[in-house]
Design a protein around this motif. Sequence first.
Motif, PDB file in Angstrom:
ATOM      1  N   MET A   1       7.721  16.270  -7.120  1.00  0.00           N
ATOM      2  CA  MET A   1       8.209  15.105  -8.153  1.00  0.00           C
ATOM      3  C   MET A   1       7.149  14.906  -8.971  1.00  0.00           C
ATOM      4  O   MET A   1       6.296  14.015  -8.540  1.00  0.00           O
ATOM      5  N   SER A   2       7.329  15.173 -10.217  1.00  0.00           N
ATOM      6  CA  SER A   2       6.228  15.045 -11.208  1.00  0.00           C
ATOM      7  C   SER A   2       5.988  13.177 -11.588  1.00  0.00           C
ATOM      8  O   SER A   2       4.842  12.890 -11.694  1.00  0.00           O
ATOM      9  N   ASP A   3       7.143  12.614 -11.735  1.00  0.00           N
ATOM     10  CA  ASP A   3       7.236  11.249 -12.202  1.00  0.00           C
ATOM     11  C   ASP A   3       8.026  10.542 -11.136  1.00  0.00           C
ATOM     12  O   ASP A   3       8.987  10.087 -11.175  1.00  0.00           O
TER      13      ASP A   3
ATOM     14  N   LEU B   1       5.752  12.121  -2.633  1.00  0.00           N
ATOM     15  CA  LEU B   1       6.659  12.814  -3.533  1.00  0.00           C
ATOM     16  C   LEU B   1       6.307  13.531  -4.229  1.00  0.00           C
ATOM     17  O   LEU B   1       6.632  14.607  -4.869  1.00  0.00           O
ATOM     18  N   ARG B   2       4.976  13.212  -4.802  1.00  0.00           N
ATOM     19  CA  ARG B   2       4.152  14.202  -5.746  1.00  0.00           C
ATOM     20  C   ARG B   2       3.908  15.663  -5.134  1.00  0.00           C
ATOM     21  O   ARG B   2       4.242  16.456  -5.667  1.00  0.00           O
TER      22      ARG B   2
ATOM     23  N   THR C   1       0.881  -1.328  -0.217  1.00  0.00           N
ATOM     24  CA  THR C   1      -0.068  -0.010  -0.021  1.00  0.00           C
ATOM     25  C   THR C   1       0.731   1.103  -0.035  1.00  0.00           C
ATOM     26  O   THR C   1       0.315   2.172  -0.514  1.00  0.00           O
ATOM     27  N   ILE C   2       2.072   1.143   0.681  1.00  0.00           N
ATOM     28  CA  ILE C   2       2.906   2.381   0.620  1.00  0.00           C
ATOM     29  C   ILE C   2       3.645   2.476  -0.854  1.00  0.00           C
ATOM     30  O   ILE C   2       3.848   3.646  -1.234  1.00  0.00           O
TER      31      ILE C   2
ATOM     32  N   GLY D   1       0.731   4.844  -4.259  1.00  0.00           N
ATOM     33  CA  GLY D   1       0.586   4.593  -2.947  1.00  0.00           C
ATOM     34  C   GLY D   1       0.896   5.739  -2.126  1.00  0.00           C
ATOM     35  O   GLY D   1       1.229   6.752  -2.642  1.00  0.00           O
ATOM     36  N   LEU D   2       1.168   5.650  -0.772  1.00  0.00           N
ATOM     37  CA  LEU D   2       1.570   6.524   0.127  1.00  0.00           C
ATOM     38  C   LEU D   2       2.801   7.293  -0.245  1.00  0.00           C
ATOM     39  O   LEU D   2       2.915   8.557  -0.223  1.00  0.00           O
TER      40      LEU D   2
END
Length: 286
Positions: A135-137, A130-131, A118-119, A124-125
């Motif tokens: 961070m786009s990708d 990160l987004r 799930t992480i 996931g989390l």
Amino acid sequence: MTRFAVFAAPGLLVYLALVLVPIGITTAYSFTNKNPFNPPTHWVGLDNLTSLVSDDEFRKALWNTIIITGIVTIVTNAGGLAIAMLLDRRGWLYNMLRSVFFVPVVLSAVVVSVIWQTILVDDGLLNSKLRQLGMSDPPGWLSNPDLALYTVSWVIAWQGIGFCVVIYLAGLQGIPQELHEAAAIDGCGPMMRFRHVTWPMLAPAVTINTVMSLIGGFKAYDQVQVLTNGGPGPGTTSTLAFQVVQTAFNGNHVGYASAMAVVMLVLVAAVSVIALGLLQKREVSS
């Protein structure tokens, strides 16, 4: 002698029924073309074992298993020793932290894998955070073939590190304080004391943790099944144990899977014996 036999018999019978007999049956099947849905069963001798040499899937699974075993052994031992040295203090906080680090060890590998899945899945989390950080990708921890094997290795190491912490803590607390005090009086700094006092005295703990980590890495299955199911792509994270189960229960080639299991058993036994011998020599020299 009679009393010994009475007390030992129940344990020996259980060991015989649950360990030795299955090993014997598996070894016998490895010399046949056993397939429960395609009888009759014929004796094929060493054909299954020789076929493994040219089996790309088996060789890939073997290489993956070696990588996982190496990562797990290094990470659990290095991380476990570092954490144990940080927790080698008195106080309720350190007692609580010891319990926290040991919790993953007592959890089922399936439960741990589901939590990490799930992480680590693409949405996931971890990737969501990160987004949010811009961070786009973000990386595909489980979907990228270049990362998946290392991600699975990390999850296995994360669960096993608590065991190493406990063993190293026991070793650290068994070192007489007088040795550290004598080394300090002789002018040894922290690094010198670790090298000449702590590290040699931890030799038995290193032996236990290394051998257990090697065995744990070689028999990795649950995490692979839950996290990646051997993917992404053909055999990217497949291990020997995973390949045995897939061949036996999905492909119904019980004889061929048994040959894989026998090879796996021999490899684990050989690596364990060699590692144990080398590390016990270090214990004597230390």
